[in-house]
Motif scaffolding. Sequence first.
Motif, PDB file in Angstrom:
ATOM      1  N   ASN A  88       0.818  -1.220   0.000  1.00  0.00           N
ATOM      2  CA  ASN A  88       0.000   0.000   0.000  1.00  0.00           C
ATOM      3  C   ASN A  88       0.852   1.271   0.000  1.00  0.00           C
ATOM      4  O   ASN A  88       0.413   2.318   0.478  1.00  0.00           O
ATOM      5  N   HIS A  89       2.058   1.201  -0.544  1.00  0.00           N
ATOM      6  CA  HIS A  89       2.939   2.359  -0.672  1.00  0.00           C
ATOM      7  C   HIS A  89       3.550   2.371  -2.066  1.00  0.00           C
ATOM      8  O   HIS A  89       3.666   1.332  -2.719  1.00  0.00           O
ATOM      9  N   THR A  93       0.315   1.204  -3.972  1.00  0.00           N
ATOM     10  CA  THR A  93      -0.746   1.881  -3.223  1.00  0.00           C
ATOM     11  C   THR A  93      -2.131   1.479  -3.738  1.00  0.00           C
ATOM     12  O   THR A  93      -2.393   1.505  -4.933  1.00  0.00           O
ATOM     13  N   VAL A  94      -2.997   1.124  -2.807  1.00  0.00           N
ATOM     14  CA  VAL A  94      -4.405   0.842  -3.092  1.00  0.00           C
ATOM     15  C   VAL A  94      -5.280   1.952  -2.511  1.00  0.00           C
ATOM     16  O   VAL A  94      -6.170   2.473  -3.178  1.00  0.00           O
ATOM     17  N   ASP A  95      -5.027   2.312  -1.253  1.00  0.00           N
ATOM     18  CA  ASP A  95      -5.801   3.356  -0.580  1.00  0.00           C
ATOM     19  C   ASP A  95      -4.839   4.135   0.313  1.00  0.00           C
ATOM     20  O   ASP A  95      -4.489   3.691   1.409  1.00  0.00           O
ATOM     21  N   GLU A  96      -4.413   5.290  -0.163  1.00  0.00           N
ATOM     22  CA  GLU A  96      -3.397   6.066   0.560  1.00  0.00           C
ATOM     23  C   GLU A  96      -3.874   6.485   1.939  1.00  0.00           C
ATOM     24  O   GLU A  96      -3.080   6.638   2.874  1.00  0.00           O
ATOM     25  N   SER A  97      -5.185   6.664   2.120  1.00  0.00           N
ATOM     26  CA  SER A  97      -5.704   7.106   3.417  1.00  0.00           C
ATOM     27  C   SER A  97      -5.423   6.080   4.503  1.00  0.00           C
ATOM     28  O   SER A  97      -5.340   6.423   5.692  1.00  0.00           O
ATOM     29  N   LYS A  98      -5.260   4.825   4.122  1.00  0.00           N
ATOM     30  CA  LYS A  98      -5.006   3.770   5.102  1.00  0.00           C
ATOM     31  C   LYS A  98      -3.579   3.787   5.637  1.00  0.00           C
ATOM     32  O   LYS A  98      -3.251   3.033   6.555  1.00  0.00           O
ATOM     33  N   ASN A  99      -2.737   4.641   5.060  1.00  0.00           N
ATOM     34  CA  ASN A  99      -1.378   4.786   5.586  1.00  0.00           C
ATOM     35  C   ASN A  99      -1.293   5.887   6.645  1.00  0.00           C
ATOM     36  O   ASN A  99      -0.249   6.047   7.279  1.00  0.00           O
ATOM     37  N   GLN A 100      -2.388   6.627   6.846  1.00  0.00           N
ATOM     38  CA  GLN A 100      -2.409   7.679   7.855  1.00  0.00           C
ATOM     39  C   GLN A 100      -2.577   7.069   9.254  1.00  0.00           C
ATOM     40  O   GLN A 100      -3.012   5.931   9.408  1.00  0.00           O
ATOM     41  N   ASN A 106      -7.428   8.272  10.139  1.00  0.00           N
ATOM     42  CA  ASN A 106      -7.610   6.857   9.808  1.00  0.00           C
ATOM     43  C   ASN A 106      -7.993   6.085  11.067  1.00  0.00           C
ATOM     44  O   ASN A 106      -7.132   5.763  11.900  1.00  0.00           O
ATOM     45  N   ASP A 112      -4.347  -1.350  10.282  1.00  0.00           N
ATOM     46  CA  ASP A 112      -3.661  -1.136   9.009  1.00  0.00           C
ATOM     47  C   ASP A 112      -2.150  -1.216   9.181  1.00  0.00           C
ATOM     48  O   ASP A 112      -1.438  -1.767   8.336  1.00  0.00           O
TER      49      ASP A 112
END
Length: 314
Positions: A88-89, A93-100, A106, A112
Motif C-alpha cells: 500500500n505504498h 498503493t491501493v488506498d493512501e488514506s489507510k497509511n495515515q 484513519n 492497518d
Amino acid sequence: MPILPHDSEAFSKKTVFIGGINVHIYNADSLQSHVENTTGDIPVDVLYLVHERLGNYKYTEAFAFKILEQFYKKGGKQLVCVTFDVRNHGERTVDESKNQDWRGGNASHASDLITVIDGIVADLKLLTTSVPFYLDLDRYISRANKELGTTIKYRHSFSGNSLGGHAVIRFANEYPNLVNVLNPVIGCPDLTTLLVNRLTKAPLDSVAYDKKYFYFEYDELPLNAEQRLVYPESLHRHIAAQDISIYENFNMNIKLFSSHGKDDKLVPTKLASSWLDIYKNTNGVTEAFIQEGVGHATTEEMIDNFTTWLVKHI
C-alpha cells in the motif's frame, strides 16, 4: 522525511519482478568478479532496506547508495543492497488514506499498521528465497570449484526505517536463522505500548510508557469505549503475542545496530531502551546510537555510525 542527497550513478541498479513486486538491487554487477575470484565457499552479503510509513523505495534507495559508498570507503569487501515498495505504498498503493495514523483521520490505523508490517515480513521471506534466483551467481563458479563442492552462501542483513524498523525486528523474531545483521532505525520492539499510548495520547513523561502493555489483558488496558472500537481485542491479542515473543524469545545472537533520535515523539526511544539493554548485555557487538537533538528522523550520522559498525561485523 526528506530523501537524503546521494550519488545515484555511483553503483549499478537492477530492477527485477518478484512475486508481483518490483525489486531493486544495487551493486549486483560487482558480484561476478567476487564469485570468480573467491576460493572455497563464497559469502554474498545482501542488505534489504525497508522504508517508512508514507514513504516509498526512493527513500531507501538513497540510503542504499549512501551505505554502499561508505561501506567501501571504510574497507568493506562486498555488499549489495535491495529495496522495494512495501504494501500500500509507492506503486503498490491501493488506498493512501489507510497509511495515515489516528491524527490523520484513519480510524483503523492500528489494524492497518500491523497488517502492513505482517505483509512486509512475508515479503522479506519471499525476497530472501527469490533474490538468489535473479542474481544467478552459480553460473560464475568454475567447473573445478563446483567439483570441489563450492557453493554460494547468502548472508541476509536487514535495515528498516520507522515502519520498516518495526518490521525488520518482527522479521528477525520470526526467521532468526535468516538474519545475519539487524539495523532497526527509529523502530520499536513494543508496538502494543506504542499504539495504546498513541491512542490515549499519553504524555511522553507519563509512566504509561513503562507499562509493557503487551502483558495486560484487554480489559486491563486504559481504553474507553470509543477507543476500544478502533483497538479491538483480537488485534490486541495478535500484537501482544508478537511483542511478548520479541521480549522473551528473541535470538540475541543476531548482530544488532539500532539507531534512535533522543527527542523522538512519534516512536519514543524509551520504548526500546529496556530491550536494548538486555540485548547489549547478551551480545557483545550490539550497539545503540541515540542521537541528541534529533526527533523521528533518519540522519546521515545514523548511517555513518552504522556503516562503521557494519564493516567490522558483517
